[in-house]
Design an enzyme around this catalytic site. Structure first.
Site, PDB file in Angstrom:
ATOM      1  N   TYR A  71       0.824  -1.208   0.000  1.00  0.00           N
ATOM      2  CA  TYR A  71       0.000   0.000   0.000  1.00  0.00           C
ATOM      3  C   TYR A  71       0.858   1.258   0.000  1.00  0.00           C
ATOM      4  O   TYR A  71       0.499   2.268  -0.598  1.00  0.00           O
ATOM      5  CB  TYR A  71      -0.992  -0.014   1.171  1.00  0.00           C
ATOM      6  CG  TYR A  71      -2.246  -0.788   0.822  1.00  0.00           C
ATOM      7  CD1 TYR A  71      -2.340  -2.146   1.072  1.00  0.00           C
ATOM      8  CD2 TYR A  71      -3.307  -0.167   0.170  1.00  0.00           C
ATOM      9  CE1 TYR A  71      -3.454  -2.872   0.698  1.00  0.00           C
ATOM     10  CE2 TYR A  71      -4.436  -0.881  -0.206  1.00  0.00           C
ATOM     11  CZ  TYR A  71      -4.503  -2.243   0.066  1.00  0.00           C
ATOM     12  OH  TYR A  71      -5.611  -2.965  -0.334  1.00  0.00           O
ATOM     13  N   ASN A 107     -13.097   4.125  -6.321  1.00  0.00           N
ATOM     14  CA  ASN A 107     -11.660   4.374  -6.248  1.00  0.00           C
ATOM     15  C   ASN A 107     -11.240   4.853  -4.863  1.00  0.00           C
ATOM     16  O   ASN A 107     -11.983   5.583  -4.211  1.00  0.00           O
ATOM     17  CB  ASN A 107     -11.244   5.388  -7.321  1.00  0.00           C
ATOM     18  CG  ASN A 107     -11.530   4.855  -8.708  1.00  0.00           C
ATOM     19  OD1 ASN A 107     -11.782   3.669  -8.894  1.00  0.00           O
ATOM     20  ND2 ASN A 107     -11.529   5.733  -9.692  1.00  0.00           N
ATOM     21  N   HIS A 124     -15.342   2.528  -1.265  1.00  0.00           N
ATOM     22  CA  HIS A 124     -14.307   1.554  -0.868  1.00  0.00           C
ATOM     23  C   HIS A 124     -13.209   2.185  -0.023  1.00  0.00           C
ATOM     24  O   HIS A 124     -12.081   1.665   0.040  1.00  0.00           O
ATOM     25  CB  HIS A 124     -13.729   0.868  -2.113  1.00  0.00           C
ATOM     26  CG  HIS A 124     -14.752   0.055  -2.856  1.00  0.00           C
ATOM     27  ND1 HIS A 124     -14.565  -0.362  -4.148  1.00  0.00           N
ATOM     28  CD2 HIS A 124     -15.965  -0.391  -2.501  1.00  0.00           C
ATOM     29  CE1 HIS A 124     -15.635  -1.039  -4.553  1.00  0.00           C
ATOM     30  NE2 HIS A 124     -16.506  -1.072  -3.570  1.00  0.00           N
TER      31      HIS A 124
HETATM   32  N1  APR Z   1     -11.331   4.974 -19.385  1.00  0.00           N
HETATM   33  C1  APR Z   1     -12.481   4.304 -19.048  1.00  0.00           C
HETATM   34  N2  APR Z   1     -12.507   2.995 -18.690  1.00  0.00           N
HETATM   35  C2  APR Z   1     -11.332   2.331 -18.706  1.00  0.00           C
HETATM   36  C3  APR Z   1     -10.111   2.943 -19.071  1.00  0.00           C
HETATM   37  C4  APR Z   1     -10.146   4.328 -19.413  1.00  0.00           C
HETATM   38  N3  APR Z   1      -9.034   4.993 -19.755  1.00  0.00           N
HETATM   39  N4  APR Z   1      -9.115   2.010 -18.996  1.00  0.00           N
HETATM   40  C5  APR Z   1      -9.705   0.856 -18.588  1.00  0.00           C
HETATM   41  N5  APR Z   1     -11.037   1.047 -18.414  1.00  0.00           N
HETATM   42  C6  APR Z   1     -12.044   0.080 -17.958  1.00  0.00           C
HETATM   43  C7  APR Z   1     -11.714  -1.369 -18.220  1.00  0.00           C
HETATM   44  O1  APR Z   1     -12.176  -1.777 -19.493  1.00  0.00           O
HETATM   45  C8  APR Z   1     -12.447  -2.092 -17.097  1.00  0.00           C
HETATM   46  O2  APR Z   1     -13.769  -2.439 -17.484  1.00  0.00           O
HETATM   47  O3  APR Z   1     -12.104   0.186 -16.547  1.00  0.00           O
HETATM   48  C9  APR Z   1     -12.520  -1.051 -15.985  1.00  0.00           C
HETATM   49  C10 APR Z   1     -11.651  -1.323 -14.757  1.00  0.00           C
HETATM   50  O4  APR Z   1     -12.172  -2.441 -14.112  1.00  0.00           O
HETATM   51  P1  APR Z   1     -11.488  -2.985 -12.759  1.00  0.00           P
HETATM   52  O5  APR Z   1     -10.044  -3.022 -12.930  1.00  0.00           O
HETATM   53  O6  APR Z   1     -12.211  -4.250 -12.423  1.00  0.00           O
HETATM   54  O7  APR Z   1     -11.804  -1.855 -11.687  1.00  0.00           O
HETATM   55  P2  APR Z   1     -13.144  -1.589 -10.861  1.00  0.00           P
HETATM   56  O8  APR Z   1     -14.346  -1.934 -11.659  1.00  0.00           O
HETATM   57  O9  APR Z   1     -13.060  -0.222 -10.332  1.00  0.00           O
HETATM   58  O10 APR Z   1     -12.993  -2.635  -9.657  1.00  0.00           O
HETATM   59  C11 APR Z   1     -13.967  -2.659  -8.665  1.00  0.00           C
HETATM   60  O11 APR Z   1     -12.680  -4.179  -7.333  1.00  0.00           O
HETATM   61  O12 APR Z   1     -10.560  -4.794  -6.800  1.00  0.00           O
HETATM   62  C12 APR Z   1     -11.691  -4.197  -6.313  1.00  0.00           C
HETATM   63  O13 APR Z   1     -11.979  -2.605  -4.591  1.00  0.00           O
HETATM   64  C13 APR Z   1     -11.457  -2.758  -5.870  1.00  0.00           C
HETATM   65  O14 APR Z   1     -12.811  -0.790  -6.293  1.00  0.00           O
HETATM   66  C14 APR Z   1     -12.266  -1.943  -6.869  1.00  0.00           C
HETATM   67  C15 APR Z   1     -13.337  -2.925  -7.309  1.00  0.00           C
END
Ligand code: APR
Length: 252
Positions: A71, A107, A124
């Site tokens: 972290y 986020n 979160h």
């Molecule tokens: N602009 C928009 N979307 C994007 C971009 C971008 N520049 N780059 C990637 N993405 C999309 C990807 O296609 C994907 O669908 O963002 C998404 C990211 O997904 P994750 O990595 O799964 O992130 P998230 O949905 O926020 O995860 C949810 O999971 O790990 C836990 O607590 C953590 O808050 C997090 C939660």
């Protein structure tokens, strides 16, 4: 005019006519600021690290130093990142429409706040916040809790009195979300006219349930994501593009 342009025009009209706009963001929102997402192939954190080891209470208890140092690395990365044009577009729209926007984020970075967004519902937690792993023993004695700032330095820092370790103020897998934040997010989803869902895979609940809740309550839902997500079915419109590219066009 491309299909995306036509769809952008449609969603812009919805937003212009909306009394209440709700924006839900995920890790993709900060990708163009250089903050890695979680599930993108190769670059995503969970493609490189084990979430059970690094993002659970059990993992932290098993190896507190490993988790704390990880972290600390992420904190350094976020502190070096800058809000992108997408963060700025949301903050500017909020300033131009007082009371008209609810911003909900999964986020743990502070890029929305650094872009000028005032009221951010953080589902979160927050990566720069610290808290004790276990309840402070002073509380059991009816005294105020120790302050994490008094903790003895180390990886992780620990209470000088009882050894209680400090942990990052984020929500780990298997943990409940902050109830007030979740309730506020569900209310905003149920009351909005338009929901913009930006940069989330929709893999994690209860956050991923918010677009469905909004749609059921009669809102129009648009997703901004360069790729498919697990919640595409909840959307009226899919805008295939990035946050920094499309949000200024939608909200500018
Ligand atoms: N602009 C928009 N979307 C994007 C971009 C971008 N520049 N780059 C990637 N993405 C999309 C990807 O296609 C994907 O669908 O963002 C998404 C990211 O997904 P994750 O990595 O799964 O992130 P998230 O949905 O926020 O995860 C949810 O999971 O790990 C836990 O607590 C953590 O808050 C997090 C939660």
């Amino acid at each position: 005019m491309t299909t995306v342009d036509v769809l952008l025009g449609t969603v812009r009209e919805w937003i212009a006519g909306a009394g209440r706009l709700c924006v839900l963001t995920g890790a993709g929102m900060s990708a163009e600021s250089g903050v890695p997402t979680f599930r993108d192939a190769l670059t995503g954190l969970w493609a490189r690290y084990d979430p059970q080891q690094l993002a659970t209470e059990e993992g932290f208890r098993a190896n507190p130093q490993l988790v704390w140092d990880w972290y600390a690395l992420r904190r350094t990365g976020v502190s070096r990142a800058q809000p992108n044009l997408g963060h700025v577009a949301i903050a500017q729209w909020e300033a131009a429409h007082p009371g008209g926007l609810t911003l909900v984020t999964q986020n743990v970075d502070d890029l929305h706040q650094r872009a000028g967004s005032c009221e951010v519902i953080c589902l979160h937690g927050a990566i720069f916040e610290d808290r004790w792993l276990d309840d402070c023993r002073r509380r059991a004695r009816g005294e105020p809790s120790c302050d994490t700032q008094w903790a003895r330095p180390g990886s992780p820092p620990r209470c000088g009195e009882c050894g209680n370790p400090v942990r990052p103020g984020v929500v780990w897998f298997g943990e409940a979300l902050p109830q007030h934040a979740l309730a506020a997010a569900q209310r905003a989803a149920a009351e909005c006219d338009v929901m913009l869902v930006v940069g989330t895979s929709g893999a994690v609940h209860p956050a991923a349930g918010l677009p469905v809740l909004a749609r059921r309550a009669g809102a129009r839902v648009a997703i901004v994501n360069p790729g498919p997500s697990e919640i595409d079915d909840a959307a009226d419109v899919l805008l295939r593009g990035t946050a920094a590219e499309l949000l200024p066009k939608l909200l500018g």
